[in-house]
Motif scaffolding. Structure first.
Motif, PDB file in Angstrom:
ATOM      1  N   SER A 280       0.789  -1.233   0.000  1.00  0.00           N
ATOM      2  CA  SER A 280       0.000   0.000   0.000  1.00  0.00           C
ATOM      3  C   SER A 280       0.818   1.278   0.000  1.00  0.00           C
ATOM      4  O   SER A 280       0.266   2.351  -0.172  1.00  0.00           O
ATOM      5  N   ARG A 281       2.121   1.180   0.224  1.00  0.00           N
ATOM      6  CA  ARG A 281       2.897   2.398   0.419  1.00  0.00           C
ATOM      7  C   ARG A 281       2.804   3.380  -0.744  1.00  0.00           C
ATOM      8  O   ARG A 281       2.550   4.566  -0.523  1.00  0.00           O
ATOM      9  N   PRO A 282       2.987   2.957  -1.996  1.00  0.00           N
ATOM     10  CA  PRO A 282       2.881   3.927  -3.099  1.00  0.00           C
ATOM     11  C   PRO A 282       1.501   4.571  -3.190  1.00  0.00           C
ATOM     12  O   PRO A 282       1.384   5.775  -3.438  1.00  0.00           O
ATOM     13  N   ALA A 283       0.442   3.756  -2.990  1.00  0.00           N
ATOM     14  CA  ALA A 283      -0.909   4.299  -3.083  1.00  0.00           C
ATOM     15  C   ALA A 283      -1.183   5.283  -1.953  1.00  0.00           C
ATOM     16  O   ALA A 283      -1.812   6.327  -2.148  1.00  0.00           O
ATOM     17  N   MET A 284      -0.723   4.956  -0.748  1.00  0.00           N
ATOM     18  CA  MET A 284      -0.936   5.865   0.374  1.00  0.00           C
ATOM     19  C   MET A 284      -0.144   7.156   0.176  1.00  0.00           C
ATOM     20  O   MET A 284      -0.627   8.254   0.493  1.00  0.00           O
ATOM     21  N   THR A 285       1.051   7.038  -0.374  1.00  0.00           N
ATOM     22  CA  THR A 285       1.838   8.235  -0.674  1.00  0.00           C
ATOM     23  C   THR A 285       1.111   9.113  -1.680  1.00  0.00           C
ATOM     24  O   THR A 285       1.068  10.342  -1.542  1.00  0.00           O
ATOM     25  N   ALA A 286       0.502   8.488  -2.693  1.00  0.00           N
ATOM     26  CA  ALA A 286      -0.252   9.243  -3.688  1.00  0.00           C
ATOM     27  C   ALA A 286      -1.419   9.972  -3.044  1.00  0.00           C
ATOM     28  O   ALA A 286      -1.719  11.131  -3.384  1.00  0.00           O
ATOM     29  N   ALA A 287      -2.090   9.316  -2.100  1.00  0.00           N
ATOM     30  CA  ALA A 287      -3.223   9.951  -1.426  1.00  0.00           C
ATOM     31  C   ALA A 287      -2.768  11.151  -0.608  1.00  0.00           C
ATOM     32  O   ALA A 287      -3.397  12.220  -0.640  1.00  0.00           O
ATOM     33  N   VAL A 288      -1.675  10.993   0.115  1.00  0.00           N
ATOM     34  CA  VAL A 288      -1.165  12.080   0.957  1.00  0.00           C
ATOM     35  C   VAL A 288      -0.693  13.249   0.097  1.00  0.00           C
ATOM     36  O   VAL A 288      -0.997  14.417   0.376  1.00  0.00           O
ATOM     37  N   VAL A 289       0.061  12.942  -0.950  1.00  0.00           N
ATOM     38  CA  VAL A 289       0.563  13.995  -1.832  1.00  0.00           C
ATOM     39  C   VAL A 289      -0.593  14.746  -2.487  1.00  0.00           C
ATOM     40  O   VAL A 289      -0.574  15.982  -2.598  1.00  0.00           O
ATOM     41  N   SER A 290      -1.620  14.008  -2.916  1.00  0.00           N
ATOM     42  CA  SER A 290      -2.784  14.645  -3.539  1.00  0.00           C
ATOM     43  C   SER A 290      -3.472  15.602  -2.573  1.00  0.00           C
ATOM     44  O   SER A 290      -3.859  16.713  -2.952  1.00  0.00           O
ATOM     45  N   LEU A 291      -3.613  15.172  -1.329  1.00  0.00           N
ATOM     46  CA  LEU A 291      -4.254  16.033  -0.328  1.00  0.00           C
ATOM     47  C   LEU A 291      -3.426  17.284  -0.067  1.00  0.00           C
ATOM     48  O   LEU A 291      -3.967  18.396   0.030  1.00  0.00           O
ATOM     49  N   VAL A 292      -2.105  17.100   0.021  1.00  0.00           N
ATOM     50  CA  VAL A 292      -1.220  18.245   0.264  1.00  0.00           C
ATOM     51  C   VAL A 292      -1.286  19.229  -0.895  1.00  0.00           C
ATOM     52  O   VAL A 292      -1.376  20.449  -0.704  1.00  0.00           O
ATOM     53  N   LEU A 293      -1.267  18.707  -2.118  1.00  0.00           N
ATOM     54  CA  LEU A 293      -1.319  19.588  -3.286  1.00  0.00           C
ATOM     55  C   LEU A 293      -2.669  20.280  -3.413  1.00  0.00           C
ATOM     56  O   LEU A 293      -2.762  21.408  -3.903  1.00  0.00           O
ATOM     57  N   LEU A 294      -3.729  19.618  -2.954  1.00  0.00           N
ATOM     58  CA  LEU A 294      -5.061  20.204  -3.044  1.00  0.00           C
ATOM     59  C   LEU A 294      -5.235  21.358  -2.064  1.00  0.00           C
ATOM     60  O   LEU A 294      -5.724  22.435  -2.431  1.00  0.00           O
ATOM     61  N   VAL A 295      -4.845  21.148  -0.811  1.00  0.00           N
ATOM     62  CA  VAL A 295      -5.102  22.165   0.222  1.00  0.00           C
ATOM     63  C   VAL A 295      -3.871  22.987   0.559  1.00  0.00           C
ATOM     64  O   VAL A 295      -3.991  24.048   1.190  1.00  0.00           O
ATOM     65  N   ALA A 339      -8.602  19.646 -10.493  1.00  0.00           N
ATOM     66  CA  ALA A 339      -9.068  19.122 -11.775  1.00  0.00           C
ATOM     67  C   ALA A 339      -8.670  17.656 -11.945  1.00  0.00           C
ATOM     68  O   ALA A 339      -9.476  16.829 -12.408  1.00  0.00           O
ATOM     69  N   VAL A 340      -7.458  17.315 -11.569  1.00  0.00           N
ATOM     70  CA  VAL A 340      -6.983  15.933 -11.696  1.00  0.00           C
ATOM     71  C   VAL A 340      -7.796  14.995 -10.805  1.00  0.00           C
ATOM     72  O   VAL A 340      -8.223  13.913 -11.224  1.00  0.00           O
ATOM     73  N   LEU A 341      -8.030  15.403  -9.556  1.00  0.00           N
ATOM     74  CA  LEU A 341      -8.768  14.555  -8.618  1.00  0.00           C
ATOM     75  C   LEU A 341     -10.221  14.371  -9.051  1.00  0.00           C
ATOM     76  O   LEU A 341     -10.783  13.272  -8.926  1.00  0.00           O
ATOM     77  N   VAL A 342     -10.837  15.425  -9.566  1.00  0.00           N
ATOM     78  CA  VAL A 342     -12.205  15.295 -10.073  1.00  0.00           C
ATOM     79  C   VAL A 342     -12.220  14.328 -11.260  1.00  0.00           C
ATOM     80  O   VAL A 342     -13.133  13.494 -11.399  1.00  0.00           O
ATOM     81  N   GLY A 343     -11.193  14.403 -12.097  1.00  0.00           N
ATOM     82  CA  GLY A 343     -11.089  13.460 -13.200  1.00  0.00           C
ATOM     83  C   GLY A 343     -10.964  12.032 -12.703  1.00  0.00           C
ATOM     84  O   GLY A 343     -11.591  11.111 -13.250  1.00  0.00           O
TER      85      GLY A 343
END
Length: 519
Positions: A280-295, A339-343
C-alpha cells in the motif's frame, strides 16, 4: 483534447477582431520597439521580461493583437490538454472532465480579468512538466522535452520559478530518483530563469514595497472566508477581477460540489491503499501527496494573507520576494490538482458504473464547472474586445523619436493605469514604454481598496509631486526628461504649468511637448 479545445473556444469566443487588447496588465502596441538592452534596468521592465522581447521579435511576422489572441488560446488549451493527459489512464471520461475543469474555473477567470494571461502560460506548463519528468523516456530525452514544455512558463519571472520548482519536485517523485539527476533538473530550470534573474541581480535587487503583501493578500469572494475561497480557486485581491457570479449561491454550491468530488477521490486513494495491505505504500503516498497539493497552496496563501502577513511584509526587503506577494497567483498547483482529482473520481465512476455512468459523470462535472462561473465567457468578452489606437497615436509616438538620441519621456497624468474614453473599460497599464525608443517614466503607484482601507503600493517611487500636476523645471532636470506626453481624457492631473515647453504634437487624444529648453 476535444474537451479542452471546446472549453477554450467557448471561453475565448468573444476575443475576436483586429486591434490590441488593453486589459489592466495585458497591453500591447501596434508597433513595439526593440528593447534597448537584453538586460533590463528597472523593476517595471523585469516584470514583463523576456515576454516583451519575444513579442517585439515576433511582431515582424505576427501582429501584436494576433499574438495576444494566440497567447490566450495557448494558455487555456495547453492547460486543459495537459491536465487531461495526466489522468488519461483513468479513461476518456476522466480525461475530458479534468481537461474541462482545468480551463473553466474561478482561478482562470480571475487571472484573465486581471489581465494576467501570461501568468496562465506558467499554469498551463505545469501538467506538461509532470508528464515529461514522470515518463519512461531516457533521462537525456526527458531533459530536452522538459526545456520545450517549460518555454511558455519561462516567458515570465513567476512562471519560470513555478516551472523550476515543479520540475524538481516531479523528478524527486520518481521511484528511481537520484540527487545528481535532481540537481541537473534544477540547473536546467535555473538556466531558463536567467533571462530575468541575471538583469535582476545586476539592477541590484531593489526591495519591494512592504505594503504589497497587504494589498495583494487573498480576499473572501465566496462568503466562506479567504481559505475556502482560495480552495475553490477564487479569492483574488482585486474587486474588478471578480466575476459577478462569485456571490451567486448556485455558483458557490457548484464549486463546493466539485471540491467534494476531489476530496472523495483522495479518500478513494486512501481506501485503495488500505486494501492493498503490504503493497500500500505507493498508493498511500499518492493519497497524501494529492491532499497536500489540493489544500497546501490555499493554506499557505491563507497564512501569508493573515497570520503571516507581517512576516511577508518584512520579507519584501529581500530581493525577489515580491514574486510571492500575490497569494492568488500561487493557487495554480491546487487548482490543477482539483481538476486531476475530479477526473479520477469520474474515472472511478466509469470503472464501476459502465459507459452510461461515465458519460453522466463527465456531463455532471462539465455542468458544475460551468455553473461555478457561468459568466466566464461574457466577462472575458466584455474586457477583451479589440481596441484600435486613436489616429494620432502613431504621430505622437513618432514625434518622440524624431531626434538623434533616445528621449526620456514623462507620461502624464502620473497614474499607472490609463482609462481614456476611446478604450472603454477596464483601465490598462500605460503601454507607452513598449512604443518608444528610449526611457519612459511612468507611475508605479497602485492603489488598492481592501476592507474599507486604501493601500498604496509603489515599488519604485520617484519622490515627485507629479500626480497633482506639479511638474517643475527642477523635477524635469533631476530625471533628465526631454519630452512629456499627455494622455487626454484619462483620469488624473496634467501639468499645471508649461513654461518653456515646446509643443511638437497636438491631437484629439495626445499632446507631446519638448521640454529640453525648460530644464
Amino acid at each position: 483534447m476535444v474537451s479542452a479545445s471546446l472549453a477554450t473556444i467557448l471561453v475565448l469566443s468573444g476575443v475576436t477582431g483586429r486591434g490590441q487588447r488593453l486589459v489592466r496588465d495585458f497591453v500591447a502596441v501596434p508597433e513595439p520597439v526593440a528593447p534597448q538592452s537584453l538586460l533590463p534596468t528597472t523593476a517595471a521592465e523585469l516584470r514583463a521580461w523576456p515576454l516583451d522581447a519575444v513579442s517585439w521579435a515576433a511582431s515582424a511576422v505576427v501582429p501584436t493583437g494576433v499574438q495576444q489572441q494566440l497567447l490566450l488560446v495557448a494558455a487555456l488549451a495547453l492547460a486543459g490538454i495537459g491536465t487531461g493527459l495526466v489522468v488519461r489512464r483513468a479513461g476518456a471520461a476522466a480525461a475530458a472532465s479534468a481537461a474541462w475543469l482545468a480551463v473553466w474555473n474561478p482561478y482562470v477567470t480571475e487571472r484573465l480579468l486581471l489581465g494576467h494571461g501570461p501568468t496562465l502560460l506558467g499554469y498551463a506548463s505545469l501538467p506538461w512538466i509532470i508528464l515529461v519528468l514522470r515518463s519512461n523516456l531516457r533521462p537525456a530525452h526527458r531533459m530536452v522535452l522538459l526545456v520545450v514544455v517549460a518555454i511558455p512558463a519561462a516567458l515570465t519571472p513567476w512562471g519560470s520559478v513555478m516551472a523550476l520548482v515543479t520540475a524538481v519536485l516531479a523528478d524527486l517523485s520518481r521511484g528511481d530518483r537520484s540527487a545528481a539527476r535532481a540537481a541537473g533538473v534544477a540547473a536546467v530550470g535555473a538556466a531558463w530563469c536567467l533571462p530575468w534573474a541575471l538583469p535582476a541581480v545586476l539592477v541590484g535587487g531593489v526591495p519591494a514595497d512592504p505594503d504589497g503583501p497587504v494589498a495583494f493578500a487573498l480576499a473572501d469572494d465566496s462568503g466562506l472566508g479567504p481559505w475556502a475561497s482560495a480552495l475553490m480557486g477564487g479569492g483574488v485581491w482585486a474587486t474588478g477581477a471578480r466575476p459577478l457570479s462569485r456571490s451567486d449561491p448556485i455558483a458557490l454550491a457548484s464549486s463546493l460540489a466539485l471540491l467534494g468530488c476531489a476530496v472523495a477521490a483522495v479518500v478513494g486513494l486512501a481506501l485503495a491503499a488500505r486494501r492493498a495491505g503490504s503493497k500500500s505504500r505507493p498508493a498511500m503516498t499518492a493519497a497524501v501527496v494529492s491532499l497536500v497539493l489540493l489544500v497546501g497552496p490555499s493554506t499557505v496563501g491563507w497564512w501569508a494573507s493573515g497570520p503571516g502577513l507581517e512576516v511577508m511584509s518584512a520579507l519584501q526587503q529581500v530581493p525577489g520576494m515580491a514574486l510571492f506577494r500575490d497569494q492568488h497567483r500561487m493557487l495554480a498547483p491546487g487548482v490543477l490538482t482539483l481538476a486531476v482529482l475530479v477526473g479520477l473520481a469520474v474515472g472511478w465512476v466509469a470503472r464501476h458504473g459502465g459507459r452510461t455512468a461515465s458519460g453522466l459523470g463527465c456531463v455532471l462535472v462539465v455542468a458544475l464547472s460551468v455553473a461555478s462561473v457561468p459568466d466566464l465567457p461574457s466577462s472575458v468578452r466584455a474586457d477583451y474586445r479589440a481596441v484600435t489606437y486613436p489616429a494620432d497615436w502613431a504621430d505622437a509616438v513618432s514625434s518622440l523619436d524624431d531626434g538623434s538620441t533616445a528621449p526620456t519621456v514623462l507620461s502624464l497624468p502620473w497614474q499607472p493605469l490609463r482609462a481614456p474614453g476611446w478604450a472603454g473599460d477596464p483601465p490598462f497599464l500605460d503601454p507607452l514604454p513598449r512604443a518608444v525608443r528610449g526611457t519612459v517614466l511612468t507611475s508605479t503607484e497602485l492603489t488598492v481598496q481592501r476592507d474599507g482601507r486604501t493601500i498604496v503600493v509603489d515599488d519604485a517611487p520617484l519622490g515627485e509631486d507629479w500626480a497633482d500636476g506639479s511638474v517643475t523645471s527642477d523635477s524635469l532636470r533631476r530625471h533628465g526628461v526631454t519630452h512629456v506626453m499627455e494622455w487626454l481624457g484619462s483620469p488624473g492631473a496634467l501639468a499645471r504649468s508649461r513654461d518653456g515647453w515646446r509643443l511638437v504634437h497636438s491631437g484629439p487624444s495626445f499632446t507631446v511637448w519638448d521640454v529640453t529648453a525648460a530644464r
